[in-house]
Design a protein around this motif. Sequence first.
Motif, mmCIF file in Angstrom:
data_model
loop_
_atom_site.group_PDB
_atom_site.id
_atom_site.type_symbol
_atom_site.label_atom_id
_atom_site.label_comp_id
_atom_site.label_asym_id
_atom_site.label_seq_id
_atom_site.Cartn_x
_atom_site.Cartn_y
_atom_site.Cartn_z
ATOM 1 N N GLU A 1 0.828 -1.211 0.000
ATOM 2 C CA GLU A 1 0.000 0.000 0.000
ATOM 3 C C GLU A 1 0.860 1.258 0.000
ATOM 4 O OE1 GLU A 1 -3.282 0.385 -0.387
ATOM 5 O OE2 GLU A 1 -3.362 -1.775 -0.739
ATOM 6 N N ALA A 2 1.999 1.226 0.687
ATOM 7 C CA ALA A 2 2.891 2.382 0.665
ATOM 8 C C ALA A 2 3.425 2.623 -0.746
ATOM 9 C CB ALA A 2 4.045 2.165 1.643
ATOM 10 N N VAL A 3 3.799 1.531 -1.429
ATOM 11 C CA VAL A 3 4.299 1.673 -2.794
ATOM 12 C C VAL A 3 3.196 2.193 -3.710
ATOM 13 C CG1 VAL A 3 5.379 0.493 -4.742
ATOM 14 C CG2 VAL A 3 5.953 -0.204 -2.412
ATOM 15 N N LYS A 4 2.001 1.644 -3.600
ATOM 16 C CA LYS A 4 0.889 2.079 -4.441
ATOM 17 C C LYS A 4 0.592 3.564 -4.248
ATOM 18 C CE LYS A 4 -2.840 -0.331 -4.915
ATOM 19 N NZ LYS A 4 -4.046 -1.152 -4.602
ATOM 20 N N ARG A 5 0.639 4.016 -3.013
ATOM 21 C CA ARG A 5 0.278 5.402 -2.709
ATOM 22 C C ARG A 5 1.468 6.346 -2.822
ATOM 23 N NH1 ARG A 5 -4.161 4.460 2.073
ATOM 24 N NH2 ARG A 5 -4.750 2.347 1.429
ATOM 25 N N GLN A 6 2.679 5.758 -3.026
ATOM 26 C CA GLN A 6 3.903 6.548 -3.139
ATOM 27 C C GLN A 6 4.134 7.413 -1.900
ATOM 28 O OE1 GLN A 6 6.145 6.516 -6.468
ATOM 29 N NE2 GLN A 6 5.361 4.639 -5.552
ATOM 30 N N VAL A 7 4.018 6.766 -0.748
ATOM 31 C CA VAL A 7 4.233 7.449 0.522
ATOM 32 C C VAL A 7 5.207 6.623 1.363
ATOM 33 C CG1 VAL A 7 1.962 8.539 0.511
ATOM 34 C CG2 VAL A 7 2.242 6.279 1.587
ATOM 35 N N ALA A 8 5.606 7.170 2.496
ATOM 36 C CA ALA A 8 6.500 6.455 3.399
ATOM 37 C C ALA A 8 5.789 5.216 3.946
ATOM 38 C CB ALA A 8 6.917 7.358 4.553
ATOM 39 N N PRO A 9 6.509 4.118 4.134
ATOM 40 C CA PRO A 9 5.904 2.910 4.697
ATOM 41 C C PRO A 9 5.578 3.107 6.177
ATOM 42 C CG PRO A 9 8.253 2.604 4.489
ATOM 43 C CD PRO A 9 7.942 3.924 3.835
ATOM 44 N N PRO A 10 4.684 2.294 6.723
ATOM 45 C CA PRO A 10 4.286 2.452 8.125
ATOM 46 C C PRO A 10 5.379 2.076 9.116
ATOM 47 C CG PRO A 10 3.261 0.508 7.167
ATOM 48 C CD PRO A 10 3.909 1.238 6.045
ATOM 49 N N ILE A 11 6.370 1.319 8.673
ATOM 50 C CA ILE A 11 7.555 1.011 9.477
ATOM 51 C C ILE A 11 8.738 1.421 8.614
ATOM 52 C CG2 ILE A 11 8.788 -0.757 10.763
ATOM 53 C CD1 ILE A 11 6.239 -2.460 10.691
ATOM 54 N N ASP A 12 9.477 2.446 9.020
ATOM 55 C CA ASP A 12 10.382 3.088 8.063
ATOM 56 C C ASP A 12 11.853 2.766 8.311
ATOM 57 O OD1 ASP A 12 11.203 4.697 10.171
ATOM 58 O OD2 ASP A 12 10.114 6.479 9.497
ATOM 59 N N VAL A 13 12.716 3.432 7.560
ATOM 60 C CA VAL A 13 14.148 3.149 7.602
ATOM 61 C C VAL A 13 14.750 3.455 8.967
ATOM 62 C CG1 VAL A 13 14.897 5.427 6.789
ATOM 63 C CG2 VAL A 13 16.293 3.399 6.290
ATOM 64 N N TYR A 14 14.221 4.454 9.663
ATOM 65 C CA TYR A 14 14.737 4.788 10.988
ATOM 66 C C TYR A 14 14.391 3.694 11.997
ATOM 67 C CZ TYR A 14 15.363 9.285 8.717
ATOM 68 O OH TYR A 14 15.734 10.272 7.842
ATOM 69 N N ASP A 15 13.211 3.104 11.847
ATOM 70 C CA ASP A 15 12.854 1.945 12.667
ATOM 71 C C ASP A 15 13.802 0.788 12.373
ATOM 72 O OD1 ASP A 15 10.564 3.259 13.741
ATOM 73 O OD2 ASP A 15 9.405 2.704 11.971
ATOM 74 N N ALA A 16 14.017 0.523 11.086
ATOM 75 C CA ALA A 16 14.916 -0.560 10.690
ATOM 76 C C ALA A 16 16.300 -0.373 11.300
ATOM 77 C CB ALA A 16 15.015 -0.635 9.168
ATOM 78 N N ALA A 17 16.784 0.866 11.269
ATOM 79 C CA ALA A 17 18.137 1.151 11.742
ATOM 80 C C ALA A 17 18.275 0.949 13.241
ATOM 81 C CB ALA A 17 18.529 2.583 11.354
ATOM 82 N N VAL A 18 17.381 1.536 14.026
ATOM 83 C CA VAL A 18 17.587 1.511 15.473
ATOM 84 C C VAL A 18 17.177 0.175 16.089
ATOM 85 C CG1 VAL A 18 15.351 2.489 16.223
ATOM 86 C CG2 VAL A 18 17.446 2.920 17.556
ATOM 87 N N TRP A 19 16.117 -0.449 15.591
ATOM 88 C CA TRP A 19 15.745 -1.759 16.149
ATOM 89 C C TRP A 19 16.862 -2.766 15.898
ATOM 90 C CZ3 TRP A 19 10.162 -2.459 13.732
ATOM 91 C CH2 TRP A 19 9.329 -1.425 14.180
ATOM 92 N N SER A 20 17.398 -2.764 14.689
ATOM 93 C CA SER A 20 18.446 -3.730 14.337
ATOM 94 C C SER A 20 19.759 -3.425 15.037
ATOM 95 C CB SER A 20 18.653 -3.745 12.826
ATOM 96 O OG SER A 20 17.454 -4.062 12.135
ATOM 97 N N ALA A 21 20.024 -2.145 15.309
ATOM 98 C CA ALA A 21 21.285 -1.757 15.936
ATOM 99 C C ALA A 21 21.413 -2.282 17.362
ATOM 100 C CB ALA A 21 21.423 -0.234 15.933
ATOM 101 N N ILE A 22 20.308 -2.688 17.950
ATOM 102 C CA ILE A 22 20.378 -3.239 19.305
ATOM 103 C C ILE A 22 21.308 -4.449 19.341
ATOM 104 C CG2 ILE A 22 19.017 -4.325 21.138
ATOM 105 C CD1 ILE A 22 18.627 -1.245 20.733
ATOM 106 N N SER A 23 21.385 -5.211 18.242
ATOM 107 C CA SER A 23 22.244 -6.400 18.231
ATOM 108 C C SER A 23 23.722 -6.066 18.433
ATOM 109 C CB SER A 23 22.047 -7.186 16.930
ATOM 110 O OG SER A 23 20.781 -7.801 16.909
ATOM 111 N N PRO A 24 24.347 -5.273 17.579
ATOM 112 C CA PRO A 24 25.769 -4.988 17.798
ATOM 113 C C PRO A 24 26.027 -4.221 19.093
ATOM 114 C CG PRO A 24 24.890 -3.602 16.042
ATOM 115 C CD PRO A 24 23.859 -4.641 16.328
ATOM 116 N N LEU A 25 25.100 -3.373 19.494
ATOM 117 C CA LEU A 25 25.273 -2.628 20.739
ATOM 118 C C LEU A 25 25.183 -3.567 21.944
ATOM 119 C CD1 LEU A 25 23.154 0.510 19.845
ATOM 120 C CD2 LEU A 25 25.648 0.327 19.881
ATOM 121 N N SER A 26 24.289 -4.550 21.859
ATOM 122 C CA SER A 26 24.191 -5.564 22.899
ATOM 123 C C SER A 26 25.483 -6.373 22.987
ATOM 124 C CB SER A 26 23.004 -6.488 22.617
ATOM 125 O OG SER A 26 23.022 -7.629 23.446
#
Length: 452
Positions: free
Chosen positions: A393-418
């Motif tokens: 739906e984000a692609v169809k509407r050409q808008v930001a996705p409901p879970i965005d790149v900043y979410d991807a970055a910080v949630w995943s960064a918990i691993s190396p920081l841990s």
Amino acid sequence: MDRRNFIQQAALAGSATGLLPSVLLKQEAAKPKDKVRIGFIGVGLRGRNHLQQALYRADVEVNAICDIDSASINFAKDLISKAGRKEPAVYSKGDEDFLNMVKRDDLDAILIATPWQWHVPMTIAAMNAGKYAAVEVSATVTLQESWDLVDTYEKTGSHCMILENVCYRRDVMAILKMIREGMFGEMTYAHCGYQHDLRGIKLNNGKSNEGFGVEFGEKGYSEAKWRTQHSIDRNGDIYPTHGLGPVAHWLNINRGNKFNYLTSTSTKSRGLHKYIVDHGGEKHPNAKVNFKLGDVVTTVIQCHNGENIVLVHDTNSPRHYSLGFRAQGTEGIWMNDGHSIYLEDVSPKRHEAEPDAPYLKKYDHPLWKKYEKEAENAGHGGIDYFVFRGFIEAVKRQVAPPIDVYDAAVWSAISPLSELSVARGSSPVEIPDFTRGKWRTNKPIFGLTDEF
């Protein structure tokens, strides 16, 4: 192959269009697409789950697939054929062939479901080529990779969505609605994690996850070919997003709140070695493998607005499945384990929990009310339908996705920081602000309506 070289090549693959995507997206924002033309990088078990969702939708065209495993390619082509769709272009000529696929001009979006170490090179290649990118969890492995994703988005304007399906779990979305309506008062604490016996995933007989073999790497089956190595090389919370994603939405992380720092503590490592000895014997070569990953890793995250999050990683021991969700505030508490809730001046008996089912029904999220039937055939209790739909739906509407790149970055960064905290004797480690200050004014975007 050197992954650094792959990242450089990925950037070069999109260099001709590197300055265009942000402009193009803005121009097309007012012109929704009737159909989304998608390519898949990785059509193994997880990739085919998403592929099946694509084939259910009349507004999605699967124009290309990419995988280095011929059996996976054949399985995917068979699914597409049985769905009555046209045969896709196939890219399977080695590790770098995905760079050729992302250049296609008949693709609007790329979905990536590959081993973790390939997520960032492939996502960056897609973004540099002006495509929407969806990437499976965890999105990144290293701290630098999280910054690379953010920098690529800010350079190109090409969106990236982490496919964290648990954000769409029906109970946690109901709790999100209750939190937003003030039912728990001011939030103070959350508990979550990934507590799942993965011994048969990490070690198997090379034929299925159901056999009691003890092989991994080239002799292993499916994820054992690559995932087990992370348990050998790393000690920390190496798979945080299933629990942390929903909790981040509860606490408005990146949108009025942020993670400040964490501490991680690891137990000794015993479970995987014991499993090998029990099922392969003390003389099996793998009984000599030294697994770094502690059987239980506990991480405490302190947030800017004063909340604490406890995150547990527990995948090497015999146990039942649980993500251990708990939401707690000044007016009450919900605990997924035990399916209980207590709300002050609402629950019938003082200091006594009650079943959560009536509340989960009353506060059922509009998305689930609207699309429950459509989600019936989707994996993981329906949540795979919602996370794939959110991306499309984000692609169809050409808008930001409901879970965005900043979410991807910080949630995943918990691993190396841990991992860093564990290595430093559980000392505090600062969590970067990948929004570069925008968290102060960003507004929540996830689960606001019944749209996506």
